[in-house]
Enzyme design. Structure first.
Site, PDB file in Angstrom:
ATOM      1  N   SER A 192     -17.169  16.018 -20.983  1.00 45.51           N
ATOM      2  CA  SER A 192     -16.091  15.269 -20.344  1.00 45.51           C
ATOM      3  C   SER A 192     -16.536  14.908 -18.936  1.00 45.51           C
ATOM      4  CB  SER A 192     -14.803  16.093 -20.270  1.00 45.51           C
ATOM      5  OG  SER A 192     -14.383  16.492 -21.547  1.00 45.51           O
ATOM      6  N   ASP A 233     -16.840  12.693 -24.632  1.00 46.12           N
ATOM      7  CA  ASP A 233     -17.955  12.378 -25.515  1.00 46.12           C
ATOM      8  C   ASP A 233     -18.053  13.433 -26.603  1.00 46.12           C
ATOM      9  OD1 ASP A 233     -20.550  11.057 -26.188  1.00 46.12           O
ATOM     10  OD2 ASP A 233     -21.285  13.045 -25.716  1.00 46.12           O
ATOM     11  N   ILE A 240     -10.740  24.598 -14.365  1.00 43.76           N
ATOM     12  CA  ILE A 240     -12.157  24.797 -14.067  1.00 43.76           C
ATOM     13  C   ILE A 240     -12.729  23.594 -13.333  1.00 43.76           C
ATOM     14  CG2 ILE A 240     -14.422  25.022 -15.158  1.00 43.76           C
ATOM     15  CD1 ILE A 240     -12.963  26.660 -17.371  1.00 43.76           C
ATOM     16  N   THR A 292     -13.144  25.916 -27.679  1.00 44.37           N
ATOM     17  CA  THR A 292     -14.126  25.959 -26.598  1.00 44.37           C
ATOM     18  C   THR A 292     -14.657  27.382 -26.472  1.00 44.37           C
ATOM     19  OG1 THR A 292     -12.921  24.217 -25.427  1.00 44.37           O
ATOM     20  CG2 THR A 292     -14.527  25.482 -24.165  1.00 44.37           C
ATOM     21  N   HIS A 314       1.238 -19.992 -27.243  1.00 44.62           N
ATOM     22  CA  HIS A 314       1.529 -19.119 -26.102  1.00 44.62           C
ATOM     23  C   HIS A 314       1.733 -19.936 -24.827  1.00 44.62           C
ATOM     24  CE1 HIS A 314      -0.317 -16.103 -28.865  1.00 44.62           C
ATOM     25  NE2 HIS A 314       0.625 -15.332 -28.344  1.00 44.62           N
ATOM     26  N   ASN A 315       2.835 -20.644 -24.769  1.00 42.67           N
ATOM     27  CA  ASN A 315       3.147 -21.509 -23.637  1.00 42.67           C
ATOM     28  C   ASN A 315       4.530 -21.165 -23.081  1.00 42.67           C
ATOM     29  OD1 ASN A 315       4.874 -22.623 -25.613  1.00 42.67           O
ATOM     30  ND2 ASN A 315       3.265 -24.063 -26.240  1.00 42.67           N
ATOM     31  N   LYS A 351       7.425 -22.418 -23.691  1.00 41.28           N
ATOM     32  CA  LYS A 351       8.466 -22.320 -24.718  1.00 41.28           C
ATOM     33  C   LYS A 351       8.486 -20.919 -25.341  1.00 41.28           C
ATOM     34  CE  LYS A 351       8.917 -27.173 -26.135  1.00 41.28           C
ATOM     35  NZ  LYS A 351      10.331 -27.291 -25.697  1.00 41.28           N
ATOM     36  N   HIS A 352       7.292 -20.356 -25.548  1.00 40.08           N
ATOM     37  CA  HIS A 352       7.234 -19.005 -26.114  1.00 40.08           C
ATOM     38  C   HIS A 352       7.807 -17.992 -25.125  1.00 40.08           C
ATOM     39  CE1 HIS A 352       5.871 -15.366 -28.073  1.00 40.08           C
ATOM     40  NE2 HIS A 352       5.114 -15.052 -27.033  1.00 40.08           N
TER      41      HIS A 352
END
Length: 745
Positions: free
Chosen positions: A243, A260, A282, A316, A471-472, A474-475
């Site tokens: 980490s 990871d 820690i 762990t 996606h303008n 109006k939307h």
């Protein structure tokens, strides 16, 4: 081969006189010369020397163990190595078996303590104890013969113990035989392990050079760099999981950026940040003290936070946590390695590697963050210039539009109906209606919103939308209209949500797709656009940009509709707007479905802020999909607009050499089937959840089910007639047979 010698002394003399580049035979020079020692059987000596060619101390131990077991008739033989701190003995090989996990024995109060203290051999024919490790490998010891092995360079220093185990009765002859062999085994084993250590150091040095090269390649991408840092740290130290925490000095917290070893996140998406106060745990201790912490038993350490293990199911065992410091010694982050593979804990050698590695990490991370700041500043500058040019409203235009919007209130009973289609309004009519909705919901009077400021804000938002097919403006207006319907007809404010949340919901819906480019977030990342450069490391690229554009408009002179809010309400309002706009990412919706269902099952608690957040997220998702709740004519037109936009992106992807997905490919997309899947998998589940909270909305679920059946009929028409029509799928949607089939439902 082809050379015969009279005795072993002559063999060793010959070996000592030759130059060997491999193995350890060259190390025998000067150690074994004729007449200095009484050699045992020559074939045994040769066999022992032969094992040196394997360049492995474990292989040498196996050969030595087998030889001693044969000579003494003992059941097992092993060598116990004294650790650097001289507090533990370690066994790697028992007989001819190499252990998958080494055995560790505490010296104190052990049967071997006297041998180490007195530095003398010992026979115990009535011993009763066990040797074992965590992998269920154990040996029950009834009798033991133990001989100390000394360092040939410091004859008073014990390095290991040579042990024979389980014979009915060990004799003095067994002891003398073992001592004789110990004279040969000790120096050979010492040189063998020294060679292994040197080889390990060389390998680690080469690995560090490769790490530096790898990190420098990723220096222009912070997210990839951090992942690479953790991958290399795990490889270098043999850790199971890693980490990485970066220090946020302003908030005084550590932010977990990378996990990871167990991550399935896409490299271009960042997992949800987890913050840890610098005073806790820690990692916090290492960040404060700047010291490496090597913990052999995590569960016994007072600073270990066990709840994460309980939640994830990961256990762990041990931890190596080290600071990452800049040139001035200031800590910029902390790396935490968990579970040394095939060992009980991390070694001092791992600590040295981690310390060296952290220096290179710090250099790369600092330069990468600096490069990101410069690049982000350039990107924001370009975006700001574009927004200014795009949404700039002249004073003359503002006065003209204000005059148009100052007329009678355009809100009618039909406008308040769920069947009303907001897309039928012109852009200027929609702007006028947006002002009317602010007033009808009581926001203007409750929050003392200035009309001139509100008008300028609405006009600037309208100008802030580009003109892709779907996606303008109006939307954006349609989504805001649906939120208005929910707030008004369900009387949500002061019941399920607060008035401030209602205001933020409405504003967020109006602004949620500002400056949309007609392409998806994944396309921004693939094309390495300016937006991807700014936001890809945080995820939800487009949604973060829409929020940034909203903030830019609010900070534009004369557009801050929140200016009369108290400081506390103002901060809260901006947080709500951010969370609601980010929630329009469908990926976010799928992540919280379980939480929504749990709230629905347990019952909505108006006093629980988390329930408010979950409900707002569900509402904004339903608003974003509200086009699917209108009549068939509107639903079909929406499909045409969406696929025009999708196909344009698909064409761009093909030009880039990228294979578009089926829905983006105009040559492969089967529009009716894609719509059926979309309704079944996305839209219908959203509205079923919404109607679970508000049963009065069941008619919307019924409408969506009807549209699904209509698309089923249209799919039949496509199957029968599309190929013979010579029309593209989008054009075929205008065929009379499509509408006839849909209206027959």
């Amino acid at each position: 081969k082809g050379i015969s010698f009279r005795n072993t002394n002559e063999v060793l003399s010959e070996l000592s006189g030759r130059s060997f580049q491999q193995g350890f035979c060259g190390l025998l020079s000067g150690k074994f010369t004729r007449g200095k020692m009484d050699f045992p059987d020559s074939s045994d000596i040769l066999k022992l020397c032969e094992s040196l060619y394997k360049n492995s101390s474990k292989a040498f131990q196996q050969e030595a163990n087998k030889l001693l077991m044969k000579k003494s008739c003992a059941e097992e033989a092993l060598i116990l190595f004294l650790t650097e701190g001289q507090s533990e003995l370690v066994c790697e090989v028992v007989g001819s078996k190499t252990l998958s996990e080494e055995i560790k024995i505490s010296v104190e109060n052990s049967p071997f303590q006297r041998v180490l203290e007195k530095k003398t051999s010992q026979i115990v024919n009535k011993a009763k104890f066990c040797l074992g490790n965590n992998n269920s490998f154990s040996i029950h010891i009834d009798s033991i013969l133990c001989v100390p092995l000394f360092n040939s360079n410091a004859e008073d220093t014990v390095t290991s113990l040579l042990c024979l185990i389980n014979k009915k009765n060990f004799t003095v002859e067994d002891l003398e035989m073992t001592k004789t062999w110990a004279k040969y085994i000790a120096p050979l084993l010492l040189r063998c392990r020294q060679y292994e250590d040197e080889r390990k150091i060389r390998k680690q040095a080469q690995s560090l050079l490769q790490v530096i090269k790898t990190l420098l390649v990723q220096i222009d991408n912070v997210n990839l760099l951090l992942k690479e840092v953790m991958t290399e740290a795990r490889k270098l130290t043999g850790a199971e999981r890693c980490s990485l925490f970066l220090l946020d000095k302003e908030e005084n917290v550590l932010v977990a950026k990378v996990f990871d070893g167990n991550s399935t996140e896409d490299l271009n998406e960042c997992p949800t940040d987890i913050t840890i106060p610098i005073t806790e745990g820690i990692a916090g201790h290492v960040a404060v003290t700047g010291e490496i912490l090597n913990i052999s038993d995590a569960y016994e350490h007072p600073l270990f936070y066990r709840k994460i293990d309980d939640t994830t199911g990961f256990k762990t065992r041990n931890i190596l946590c080290f600071p990452i410091q800049d040139d001035n010694g200031a800590i910029i982050g902390v790396a935490e390695l968990c579970n040394k593979i095939n060992r009980r804990n991390f070694t001092s050698f791992d600590e040295e590697i981690a310390s060296t590695f952290s220096v290179y990490c710090a250099i790369c991370i600092m330069h990468s963050l600096m490069w990101k700041k410069v690049r982000d500043a350039q990107s924001r500058s370009r975006l700001s210039n574009g927004l200014i040019m795009q949404s700039k409203v002249s004073e003359e235009e503002f006065l003209r539009l204000r005059s148009q919007m100052s007329g009678a209130n355009c809100i009618t009973e039909n406008f308040r109906s769920f069947s009303f289609i907001p897309r039928l309004l012109s852009d200027s009519e929609a702007a006028h209606a947006a002002l009317g909705m602010f007033e009808d919901l009581g926001f203007t009077s409750l929050w003392r919103l200035r009309k001139s400021t509100l008008i300028r804000f609405i006009i600037t938002v309208k100008q802030g939308y580009r003109d892709p097919p779907y996606h303008n403006w109006k939307h954006g207006f349609s989504v805001a209209h649906f939120s208005y319907l929910l707030l008004k007809n369900l009387k949500l404010m002061d019941n399920q949500i607060t008035f401030l949340e209602g205001l933020c919901l409405f504003v967020s819906c109006l602004c949620h797709d500002l400056d949309h480019r007609g392409t998806t977030s994944s396309f921004q990342v693939t094309s390495k656009s300016v937006l991807a450069a700014l936001y890809s490391s945080e995820g939800s690229v487009l949604e973060r940009h829409h929020f940034a554009q909203t903030m830019a408009i609010l900070h534009t002179e004369g557009c801050n509709i929140f200016e009369n809010l108290s400081e506390a309400d103002y901060k809260q309002c901006l947080d709500y707007v951010r969370d609601i706009i980010l929630a329009t990412d469908l990926a976010h919706h799928f992540r919280i479905i379980k939480d929504i269902k749990k709230v629905l099952k347990d019952g909505y608690d108006r006093s629980n802020p988390e329930h408010h957040n979950i409900l707002l997220c569900l509402i904004v998702t339903s608003c974003d999909l509200s086009d699917q709740t209108k009549d068939w004519s509107n639903t079909k037109e929406i499909a045409k607009l969406i696929y025009r936009e999708f196909f344009s992106q698909g064409d761009l992807e093909k030009a880039m050499g990228v294979m578009p997905s089926e829905m983006m490919d105009r040559e492969k997309a089967r529009i009716p089937q894609l719509q059926i899947n979309f309704l079944e998998q996305v839209v219908l589940p959203v509205y079923e959840l919404l109607s679970g909270f508000f049963p009065d909305l069941q008619m919307l679920v019924d409408t969506i089910n009807q549209h699904k059946r209509q698309w089923d009929e249209v799919e039949e028409v496509f199957t029968q007639h599309l190929e013979s029509s010579d029309l593209e799928p989008l054009e075929f949607l205008d065929d009379d047979r499509v509408d006839n089939a849909a209206m027959s439902v």
